[in-house]
Design an enzyme around this catalytic site. Sequence first.
Site: not given
Length: 269
Positions: A14, A41, A43, A56, A128
Amino acid sequence: MTHAPQHTIEVVAHRGASEDAPEHTLAAYMKAIEDGADALECDVRLTADGHLVCVHDRRVNRVSNGRGAVSALELADLAALDFGTWKGREESNESPDRGDPALTSVLTLERLLELVADAGRPVGLAIETKHPTRWAGQVEERLLQLLKRFGLTDPRPGSPSPVRIMSFSARSLHRVAAAAPAIPTVYLMQFVTPRVRDGRLPAGSRIAGPSIRIVRNHPAYIARLRRAGHHVHVWTVDEPEDVELCARLGVEAIITNRPKQVLSQLGRF
């Protein structure tokens, strides 16, 4: 200690190995690859001059020495900021040498894709899209253009896609599914709303992405998702008892700030 599950649970780092190194930096992702994470992962947000960067928050205030919204800043503005020293050195003893500014400066998605391509082993990527955004639709368009350049929009027949796109926005995932149907999409959920309570996902969403809070409070819902034929990717799973719960429920992926520890607990390190 969790016993090895009957299926291999994918361990997704993450924002990189973000417990050990500043989130969304090259240092964090290098550490995650070194630790053996199956996937990374990130963003993504679009800068004022059209670059996708791994940040993020809507604003850079929390994770840099600057201020302002990512969407109002150009890449050169972000490149001048320090995205690393906010995280205390005592928390980063195992991270790569942070004396190199390139390791803790703003990270573009393009650079992250290059890192994955050069990893020397298969490493997946879970991207994301952040919403709401002033660049409605443009984030997905630029994202798919970049993935196409790296040959990631059309995986080889019979091979799993190395990339998936995640969002809390059903509209975002619908755009992605319409433009690039071969790319898996993950519908992220913070709460079990009436829209998804019966186990169905919004159109264009192929994988369920519940929070660990949902898993703790509504384990029967995870079973319902699986009965509906959906894979389940859970975020953000850091505590040993939560890893144990996810393994017991048979989820397909765990998204964690601690990839090394989770791999060890699952008997894979």
